[in-house]
Design an enzyme around this catalytic site. Sequence first.
Site, short mmCIF file in Angstrom:
data_model
loop_
_atom_site.label_atom_id
_atom_site.label_comp_id
_atom_site.label_asym_id
_atom_site.label_seq_id
_atom_site.Cartn_x
_atom_site.Cartn_y
_atom_site.Cartn_z
N TYR A 124 49.34 24.39 48.01
CA TYR A 124 49.77 24.66 49.40
C TYR A 124 49.03 25.91 49.86
CZ TYR A 124 53.37 26.07 52.90
OH TYR A 124 54.07 26.45 54.02
N GLU A 128 46.41 34.04 53.54
CA GLU A 128 45.01 34.46 53.59
C GLU A 128 44.92 35.94 53.24
OE1 GLU A 128 43.32 33.46 57.37
OE2 GLU A 128 43.66 31.31 57.04
N ALA A 131 46.40 37.52 56.20
CA ALA A 131 47.57 36.85 56.81
C ALA A 131 48.53 36.46 55.70
CB ALA A 131 47.13 35.61 57.60
N SER A 133 52.66 37.80 55.16
CA SER A 133 53.95 37.61 55.82
C SER A 133 53.74 37.15 57.26
CB SER A 133 54.74 38.91 55.82
OG SER A 133 54.98 39.32 54.50
N ARG A 245 62.90 27.35 50.41
CA ARG A 245 63.48 28.63 49.98
C ARG A 245 64.62 28.41 49.00
NH1 ARG A 245 62.73 31.52 55.83
NH2 ARG A 245 60.58 32.13 55.45
N ARG A 270 74.49 42.75 17.91
CA ARG A 270 73.90 44.08 17.69
C ARG A 270 74.99 45.14 17.53
NH1 ARG A 270 69.47 46.93 16.08
NH2 ARG A 270 69.20 48.84 17.29
N GLN A 340 66.91 46.33 29.33
CA GLN A 340 67.71 47.48 28.94
C GLN A 340 68.75 47.07 27.88
OE1 GLN A 340 66.90 50.34 30.02
NE2 GLN A 340 68.59 51.67 29.47
N GLY A 343 67.37 47.08 24.57
CA GLY A 343 66.79 48.36 24.14
C GLY A 343 65.31 48.22 23.82
N GLU A 367 56.99 32.61 49.09
CA GLU A 367 57.87 31.87 50.01
C GLU A 367 58.64 32.82 50.92
OE1 GLU A 367 56.64 28.92 50.38
OE2 GLU A 367 58.54 28.32 51.29
C1 LIG Z 1 51.54 34.51 42.23
C2 LIG Z 1 51.53 34.15 43.68
C3 LIG Z 1 51.56 32.82 44.07
C4 LIG Z 1 51.51 32.49 45.42
N1 LIG Z 1 51.44 31.16 45.79
C5 LIG Z 1 51.19 30.85 47.08
C6 LIG Z 1 50.91 29.49 47.47
O1 LIG Z 1 50.95 28.58 46.65
N2 LIG Z 1 50.60 29.24 48.76
C7 LIG Z 1 50.55 30.23 49.70
O2 LIG Z 1 50.24 29.93 50.84
N3 LIG Z 1 50.83 31.53 49.38
C8 LIG Z 1 51.13 31.86 48.09
N4 LIG Z 1 51.37 33.16 47.75
C9 LIG Z 1 51.33 34.19 48.77
C10 LIG Z 1 52.70 34.79 49.09
O3 LIG Z 1 53.48 33.87 49.81
C11 LIG Z 1 52.43 36.10 49.85
O4 LIG Z 1 51.93 37.02 48.88
C12 LIG Z 1 53.66 36.65 50.53
O5 LIG Z 1 54.02 35.83 51.60
C13 LIG Z 1 53.45 38.09 51.04
O6 LIG Z 1 52.25 38.21 51.73
P1 LIG Z 1 51.24 39.40 51.34
O7 LIG Z 1 50.99 39.32 49.88
O8 LIG Z 1 50.07 39.32 52.24
O9 LIG Z 1 52.04 40.74 51.61
P2 LIG Z 1 52.25 41.47 53.02
O10 LIG Z 1 52.67 40.49 54.04
O11 LIG Z 1 51.09 42.33 53.31
O12 LIG Z 1 53.50 42.38 52.64
C14 LIG Z 1 53.39 43.57 51.85
C15 LIG Z 1 54.75 44.26 51.88
O13 LIG Z 1 55.08 44.61 53.23
C16 LIG Z 1 56.32 44.04 53.63
N5 LIG Z 1 56.22 43.60 55.02
C17 LIG Z 1 55.36 42.70 55.53
N6 LIG Z 1 55.57 42.55 56.85
C18 LIG Z 1 56.59 43.36 57.17
C19 LIG Z 1 57.28 43.63 58.38
N7 LIG Z 1 56.97 43.02 59.53
N8 LIG Z 1 58.28 44.53 58.35
C20 LIG Z 1 58.63 45.16 57.19
N9 LIG Z 1 58.02 44.93 56.03
C21 LIG Z 1 57.01 44.04 56.01
C22 LIG Z 1 56.51 42.87 52.67
O14 LIG Z 1 57.88 42.56 52.53
C23 LIG Z 1 55.90 43.40 51.39
O15 LIG Z 1 56.83 44.20 50.72
C24 LIG Z 1 51.47 33.50 46.41
C25 LIG Z 1 51.48 34.85 46.00
C26 LIG Z 1 51.48 35.18 44.67
C27 LIG Z 1 51.42 36.63 44.29
#
Ligand SMILES: Cc1cc2nc3c(=O)[nH]c(=O)nc-3n(C[C@H](O)[C@H](O)[C@H](O)COP(=O)(O)OP(=O)(O)OC[C@H]3O[C@@H](n4cnc5c(N)ncnc54)[C@H](O)[C@@H]3O)c2cc1C
Length: 561
Positions: A124, A128, A131, A133, A245, A270, A340, A343, A367
Amino acid sequence: MIAPKTLKLSIKSLREFAKKRLPDADLIALDERDECPLDIVRHMCSPDKLGIQLLFVPEEYGGFGGGAFDVYCVCEEMARIDLGVATSVLATFLGSDPITVGATPEQKKLWLSRIADEGILFAYGATEPDAGSDLGALQTTADRIEEDGRVAGYRINGSKQWISNGGIADAYTVLANTPNGPSWFIVDRGAPGFSQGKPEDKHGIRLSNTAALSFSDVRVDADRLVGGVEGQGLLQAQAVFGYTRLMVAAFGLGAGWAALDKAIPYSAKRIQAGSPLSEKQGYTHKLIVPNAVRLEAGRAYIEETAERIDAGEGNLNTEGAIAKYMATEAGNSAAEAAIQALGGYGYTHEYLVEKISRDVRITVIYEGTSEIMEMTISRDRWQSHLKTRGRYYHDRATEMEALNARHSDVGAGYAALALHALAEIMEKARTGRLTRHQHILLRLGEWIAYAECAGSLARRAARMADGKLNEKGSQRFDATALAAISRVFGRDAAARVAQEGLRWVTGAGPETAAPDGELAALEAAVNLPAIRRAQTGLLFDMDLVADVLYGRAAKAAAHVA
Ligand SMILES: Cc1cc2nc3c(=O)[nH]c(=O)nc-3n(C[C@H](O)[C@H](O)[C@H](O)COP(=O)(O)OP(=O)(O)OC[C@H]3O[C@@H](n4cnc5c(N)ncnc54)[C@H](O)[C@@H]3O)c2cc1C
């Protein structure tokens, strides 16, 4: 929906397969080698072998047509085995979701049948590099290729980041910008110009392949545009959020319980300071009991939401967000506490709890992160608060009071206190215009999740007492135990909403302190004295839950509602 007997049989085969093919020593070795066991993933997905995919494919395309409740049960079991393998297997389900909700009948027939008949793996591709969140910042493009005055296909350019199964999938659903907005496309693994990055070196779920994708003038035919209409991509992604979700919520639940189920027997054996750790209240009531309680609150909300989705109540995106938030945060906390609890042994690879802790960490990120969940929950319920002129949570509290009148021991009275307090805190936030502070908005998301889960857990405990619990769901606790669990959680929820709520509405208010009378009025409005009184008996109930978890004869219940 899958018949309960069939579901139980599938889960049993899954458990037996994992015991044989994924023993602890292999999990540790694969984790250390950072290796996805592709043969095992394929075995699990093959229709003539375990065929887990079949559970989720609609019957008309050769599957068993499992519903949300079935998905939850299977996902919890998969996560108990290994969250990396669970992610790999379930990525196909996630990858095919845009097809299930948005594809044309011909596309559904082709692709869903291929999943069922051939066991092909999907990935899926939404996220990016810039891109995450914010999917609105999507930069991958799909430009029309026009031939003889019609759209013959699209040329895709861009890149995707962190894609589960990115390096091993047979087909990919990819979100890209068309002239009419974001749209899903189905891309074959071997398409010219499409390449996959090397596996990411991750903190956890190291048995899952995660890779970046790169698209350089990748041509797809027009029939690869999901649904055949441009610009439906974000709507199609949203249409399954409640469902997907719940899937990740169940991952948090399964992994969290897997960790506790290592810590509980360990601590029963333990011996320190002359007796087992399990007999030390300062140990159990900090590391074990609160985590078990929170996980069961998450479960109650997952089960209720799954039943409502299966009953056709719609996508329930907010409920999916609450379930994910509660169960994945609880799963993380449980796994962290399990380290924890063991230990120094917990800190080594051999005992697996540190691996579970690294693995389950992803569930509060993918997700939709926990912070995005808080925002989703808060924004939606804020509208409900406004539309009902502040009655929304008072009305829910009244329902809890009615439940408390019928079942005085299931914690419904505490849930009512939490929900009334929440309504008051939200009203205070409205009159003080406090949600202009993002921190307040997101904290509200947390308190809403606690208060709603308290209600859900009380309902679950009451259903258990009435013998009306969904037979597919967990039967780990009997009615007495579930009632005690609910009472512990309900008290926590009420105290959290009232105390944290008061703290933050005061903290976000004017810089000069409000007069004492105003603060006292606010404390009275959230019913702080009653919430403090409600903590009476808390330790007794926690003792009772500990006794149940350790299989000790529980003391007679002495609860007074
Ligand atoms: C192991 C792994 C598997 C994954 N698999 C998939 C997949 O199969 N397909 C896919 O499409 N994606 C996948 N992802 C991507 C995943 O869904 C994203 O990493 C996630 O949505 C967060 O996006 P980001 O990493 O760009 O973090 P960011 O969006 O940059 O967020 C960084 C931090 O800022 C916070 N934040 C972001 N926006 C806001 C806001 N408006 N207000 C306050 N706080 C905010 C977030 O909560 C987070 O703590 C995967 C990621 C990982 C690590």
